[in-house]
Design a protein around this motif. Sequence first.
Motif, mmCIF file in Angstrom:
data_model
loop_
_atom_site.group_PDB
_atom_site.id
_atom_site.type_symbol
_atom_site.label_atom_id
_atom_site.label_comp_id
_atom_site.label_asym_id
_atom_site.label_seq_id
_atom_site.Cartn_x
_atom_site.Cartn_y
_atom_site.Cartn_z
ATOM 1 N N VAL A 329 0.831 -1.207 0.000
ATOM 2 C CA VAL A 329 0.000 0.000 0.000
ATOM 3 C C VAL A 329 0.865 1.256 0.000
ATOM 4 C CG1 VAL A 329 -0.176 0.180 2.518
ATOM 5 C CG2 VAL A 329 -2.041 1.037 1.070
ATOM 6 N N LEU A 330 2.130 1.124 0.422
ATOM 7 C CA LEU A 330 3.045 2.276 0.416
ATOM 8 C C LEU A 330 3.162 2.876 -0.988
ATOM 9 C CD1 LEU A 330 5.923 0.872 2.673
ATOM 10 C CD2 LEU A 330 4.378 2.767 3.239
ATOM 11 N N LEU A 331 3.065 2.041 -2.002
ATOM 12 C CA LEU A 331 3.197 2.524 -3.381
ATOM 13 C C LEU A 331 1.946 3.254 -3.876
ATOM 14 C CD1 LEU A 331 4.914 -0.641 -4.844
ATOM 15 C CD2 LEU A 331 5.966 1.630 -4.670
ATOM 16 N N CYS A 332 0.905 3.208 -3.081
ATOM 17 C CA CYS A 332 -0.353 3.824 -3.509
ATOM 18 C C CYS A 332 -0.576 5.204 -2.902
ATOM 19 C CB CYS A 332 -1.524 2.913 -3.138
ATOM 20 S SG CYS A 332 -1.443 1.278 -3.903
ATOM 21 N N PRO A 341 6.612 14.954 2.357
ATOM 22 C CA PRO A 341 6.568 15.902 3.489
ATOM 23 C C PRO A 341 6.701 15.201 4.844
ATOM 24 C CG PRO A 341 4.867 16.416 1.883
ATOM 25 C CD PRO A 341 5.442 15.104 1.481
ATOM 26 N N ARG A 342 6.059 14.069 5.024
ATOM 27 C CA ARG A 342 6.148 13.362 6.310
ATOM 28 C C ARG A 342 7.557 12.822 6.537
ATOM 29 N NH1 ARG A 342 0.505 9.946 7.275
ATOM 30 N NH2 ARG A 342 -0.933 11.688 6.868
ATOM 31 N N TYR A 343 8.180 12.360 5.468
ATOM 32 C CA TYR A 343 9.541 11.832 5.597
ATOM 33 C C TYR A 343 10.496 12.907 6.084
ATOM 34 C CZ TYR A 343 14.194 10.323 4.133
ATOM 35 O OH TYR A 343 15.542 10.033 4.105
ATOM 36 N N TYR A 344 10.374 14.110 5.532
ATOM 37 C CA TYR A 344 11.285 15.178 5.936
ATOM 38 C C TYR A 344 11.015 15.657 7.344
ATOM 39 C CZ TYR A 344 13.744 15.625 1.557
ATOM 40 O OH TYR A 344 14.571 15.380 0.474
ATOM 41 N N VAL A 345 9.774 15.610 7.792
ATOM 42 C CA VAL A 345 9.481 15.964 9.185
ATOM 43 C C VAL A 345 10.154 14.970 10.119
ATOM 44 C CG1 VAL A 345 7.649 16.020 10.924
ATOM 45 C CG2 VAL A 345 7.319 17.178 8.736
ATOM 46 N N VAL A 346 9.975 13.675 9.852
ATOM 47 C CA VAL A 346 10.559 12.647 10.710
ATOM 48 C C VAL A 346 12.085 12.703 10.649
ATOM 49 C CG1 VAL A 346 10.782 10.149 11.057
ATOM 50 C CG2 VAL A 346 8.543 11.153 10.544
ATOM 51 N N LYS A 347 12.611 12.966 9.468
ATOM 52 C CA LYS A 347 14.067 13.063 9.320
ATOM 53 C C LYS A 347 14.624 14.194 10.171
ATOM 54 C CE LYS A 347 17.657 13.866 5.825
ATOM 55 N NZ LYS A 347 17.922 14.195 4.404
ATOM 56 N N PHE A 348 13.942 15.335 10.156
ATOM 57 C CA PHE A 348 14.376 16.464 10.964
ATOM 58 C C PHE A 348 14.327 16.132 12.452
ATOM 59 C CE2 PHE A 348 12.838 19.876 13.673
ATOM 60 C CZ PHE A 348 13.924 20.735 13.651
ATOM 61 N N LEU A 349 13.233 15.523 12.873
ATOM 62 C CA LEU A 349 13.075 15.190 14.289
ATOM 63 C C LEU A 349 14.146 14.216 14.750
ATOM 64 C CD1 LEU A 349 9.172 14.815 14.470
ATOM 65 C CD2 LEU A 349 10.547 16.755 15.256
ATOM 66 N N LYS A 350 14.473 13.245 13.891
ATOM 67 C CA LYS A 350 15.495 12.259 14.241
ATOM 68 C C LYS A 350 16.865 12.909 14.320
ATOM 69 C CE LYS A 350 15.410 8.298 12.107
ATOM 70 N NZ LYS A 350 15.308 7.300 11.015
ATOM 71 N N THR A 363 4.191 3.041 9.395
ATOM 72 C CA THR A 363 3.244 3.725 10.279
ATOM 73 C C THR A 363 3.173 5.206 9.953
ATOM 74 O OG1 THR A 363 3.693 2.139 12.062
ATOM 75 C CG2 THR A 363 2.687 4.233 12.686
ATOM 76 N N VAL A 364 4.324 5.813 9.713
ATOM 77 C CA VAL A 364 4.383 7.243 9.401
ATOM 78 C C VAL A 364 3.539 7.570 8.170
ATOM 79 C CG1 VAL A 364 5.887 9.112 8.601
ATOM 80 C CG2 VAL A 364 6.616 7.639 10.498
ATOM 81 N N PHE A 365 3.638 6.738 7.155
ATOM 82 C CA PHE A 365 2.963 7.037 5.889
ATOM 83 C C PHE A 365 1.488 6.619 5.876
ATOM 84 C CE2 PHE A 365 7.394 6.453 3.877
ATOM 85 C CZ PHE A 365 7.692 7.793 4.102
ATOM 86 N N PHE A 372 -0.925 11.919 12.375
ATOM 87 C CA PHE A 372 0.446 12.336 12.113
ATOM 88 C C PHE A 372 0.740 13.691 12.758
ATOM 89 C CE2 PHE A 372 3.638 14.601 9.625
ATOM 90 C CZ PHE A 372 4.694 13.696 9.676
ATOM 91 N N VAL A 373 -0.160 14.636 12.606
ATOM 92 C CA VAL A 373 0.059 15.976 13.171
ATOM 93 C C VAL A 373 0.126 15.908 14.694
ATOM 94 C CG1 VAL A 373 -0.987 18.257 13.475
ATOM 95 C CG2 VAL A 373 -0.955 17.189 11.215
ATOM 96 N N GLU A 374 -0.784 15.157 15.313
ATOM 97 C CA GLU A 374 -0.794 15.058 16.774
ATOM 98 C C GLU A 374 0.437 14.329 17.312
ATOM 99 O OE1 GLU A 374 -4.460 13.194 17.747
ATOM 100 O OE2 GLU A 374 -5.664 15.023 17.479
ATOM 101 N N LYS A 375 0.953 13.380 16.507
ATOM 102 C CA LYS A 375 2.083 12.567 16.977
ATOM 103 C C LYS A 375 3.430 13.209 16.690
ATOM 104 C CE LYS A 375 3.844 8.557 18.409
ATOM 105 N NZ LYS A 375 3.659 8.009 19.780
ATOM 106 N N PHE A 376 3.562 13.880 15.531
ATOM 107 C CA PHE A 376 4.891 14.333 15.106
ATOM 108 C C PHE A 376 5.033 15.859 14.961
ATOM 109 C CE2 PHE A 376 4.460 9.975 13.521
ATOM 110 C CZ PHE A 376 5.624 9.409 14.003
ATOM 111 N N ILE A 377 3.961 16.586 15.029
ATOM 112 C CA ILE A 377 4.057 18.054 14.881
ATOM 113 C C ILE A 377 3.760 18.758 16.203
ATOM 114 C CG2 ILE A 377 3.176 20.097 13.669
ATOM 115 C CD1 ILE A 377 4.646 18.301 11.791
#
Length: 411
Positions: A329-332, A341-350, A363-365, A372-377
């Motif tokens: 499903v990741l490919l969809c 956008p989510r990848y770069y947010v998580v990358k920055f946080l890491k 899970t992120v995607f 996502f906003v409540e968990k990572f922003i």
Amino acid sequence: MLRRRGRVLIRKLSTPSAATTSPLHRIICAAAPPQAHARSCILSSLRRLISGATAPGISPTSGFAVEEYLVDTCGLTRPQALKASPKLSHLRSAANPDAVLAFLAGRGLSGADVAALVAKDPKFLCTKVDKGLSPIVTGLSGLGLSDPDMARLLSLAPHKFRCRSIVAKLHYYLPLFGGSSEKLLRAINFNTNLLCCKRRVELNVAFLRECGLGDPDIAKLCSSIPRMVTTNLERVQTMVALTEGLGVSRGSGMFRHALSAVAFLDEKKIAAKVDHLKKTLGWSDVEVSIALPKAPFLLAKSNESLQHGSEFLISEVGLKPAYIARRPVLLCYSLEGRMRPRYYVVKFLKENGLLKRDPSYYTVFKETEKYFVEKFICPHKEAAPHLAEDYAAACGGEVPARFRFTDYFIC
């Protein structure tokens, strides 16, 4: 036909009439040269033919100016009226068209709606209101359709609306769509053939029920793949066979999605898509057989989309092809509107030590936007005050380089 018209014209030109045999005409013709005499007779006959012709757009039996009525009263453009007027040439007066227009206004159609309807189906103006349209409205009201529903139905399929059988057809379709006139009208908007292929639809629906699909799933197929239920039964049976060939069994939760994915594909096209997946992702036959039953809608994705998605997941995120095969499903998901956008947010946080543990990119995607906003922003508003702003900009399509990682103040 042309020869007959020619003989009629010659006969008219050569037959003397009261005008050409009058004393005055004989005196003029006797005084004129032979050539002038012949010319005078021909011109006189042509004038009589022209004066007897009916003007375009006017009924020959009553003088009712159909074309002008369509323009002035119905709101059609001159080209539309010119095209429609021959279908109404038998009208003797505006009495019935006026009654039809009053009926349409009573259903809530605007002037623009009426013009579009008449341009699409000029003969609607010939329908009898008392014996035709009123009983249909009564029948549709009995099914629960409101005036706005009927106005929409009129706009979608005026030529079908004026047939009494429409009541029986909607009586069949409404339960299929859970009694929702909105869902039914949306499906008719996609495929008006639902109103003329009821018997074919009944056969297809019966077969799909045998395959384990409930009415809600069938209604969704009507909306997402409108032609599926109006095509012939043999074609639907082929679609089901192709779906089972992917490893998706009848009655499974993925069956409807797989059926949508293979709709109107053949074995050759499916084989070509499978080859592309194997080449792009480096999947083996086993991995393809794992991925497709879980995400059959991969067959409906363009090769370009699959190429970009796989390159991002493998080259940038660092996921293994086997990992993706188990989570296809990741490919969809949308690459630019969701994953990147989510990848770069998580990358920055890491990179800035703001995450206690590395999250799964699956899970992120896959999680909802709210999650996502409540968990990572939200938890990092103080440490990274521009994160929400830059994430929103990235979701809006700005290039990743505009993500201002270096501008953050880290507490």
